[in-house]
Design a protein around this motif. Structure first.
Motif: not given
Length: 184
Positions: A170-184
Motif C-alpha cells: 500500500x502506498x499514499x500519494x499527495x497531489x501538488x498543484x502549485x502550477x499546471x503550466x510552465x512559467x514564462x
C-alpha cells in the motif's frame, strides 16, 4: 488546487475519463464551474496535462513501486480517495489546561529547534517561509513557540494498493498543484 483534486477524485486513471464515463473535457468543465474556474486556457492546460500525468512513472528514487508504475496502472478497486485520518498531538484530547500532572504536550523548544534547523536549508524550497513563521512566533511569543496539544485531522489524497503475485503493498500519494503550466 481544489478543482484539480476534485478531477482526480472522479477520474478513472485507466481510461482518463470520469468514473461514470464522462469525457475529461466535460468532467473538467463541470467541476471547473463548481470550483470557480472559468478560464478556457486553464481548462485546456489541464486537459492536456492529465494524460501526461497519468502515464508519468512514479518509481523514482528509493521507492518500492514496480519499474515504470504510474497512476494509469491503478484500477478503481485498488484505490481510496481522500482517506481521513486523526493523529494525536501531545496528549491529544486527554490534555486539559492547568492539569500539570498529565502535561505531556509536545515540547515547544524541541519544535522550535527542529524548525530552525530546516529554516537555513533552502534546498527544499521552504526556508524563507519557515523563517518568516519562526520570526512571527518569536515576536508574538517572546521567542518560544506555543505548546501543542490536540488532534491533527486531515485527508490523504490517494491511498492505493499495488498487487504483485500473491502479495500487496500500500502506498499514499499527495497531489501538488502549485502550477499546471510552465512559467514564462
Amino acid at each position: 488546487g481544489t478543482w484539480v483534486h476534485a478531477i482526480f477524485e472522479e477520474l478513472n486513471f485507466q481510461t482518463g475519463n470520469a468514473r461514470d464515463e464522462r469525457d475529461l473535457g466535460t468532467l473538467s468543465q463541470e467541476l471547473g464551474l463548481r470550483h470557480g474556474v472559468h478560464s478556457e486556457k486553464d481548462l485546456t492546460l489541464l486537459q492536456q496535462a492529465v494524460p501526461l500525468i497519468l502515464q508519468t512513472p512514479l518509481d523514482q528514487g528509493a521507492c518500492a513501486l514496480p519499474p515504470g508504475f504510474c497512476l494509469r496502472d491503478i484500477g478503481s478497486e485498488d484505490r481510496l480517495d481522500e482517506l481521513g485520518f486523526d493523529l494525536r498531538l501531545g496528549s491529544g484530547s486527554n490534555w486539559h489546561p492547568g492539569d500539570d500532572s498529565t502535561d505531556v504536550r509536545i515540547k515547544a523548544d524541541s519544535v522550535r529547534i527542529a524548525l530552525e534547523s530546516r529554516s537555513d536549508d533552502d534546498s527544499w524550497g521552504g526556508g524563507p517561509w519557515l523563517s518568516a513563521i519562526l520570526a512571527r512566533a518569536a515576536q508574538k511569543h517572546k521567542g518560544v513557540l506555543p505548546r501543542i496539544a490536540g488532534i491533527l485531522t486531515g485527508f490523504i489524497d490517494l491511498t492505493f494498493r499495488v498487487r504483485t503475485g500473491e502479495h500487496s503493498r500500500y502506498f499514499i500519494a499527495d497531489y501538488k498543484t502549485n502550477r499546471i503550466a510552465p512559467s514564462n
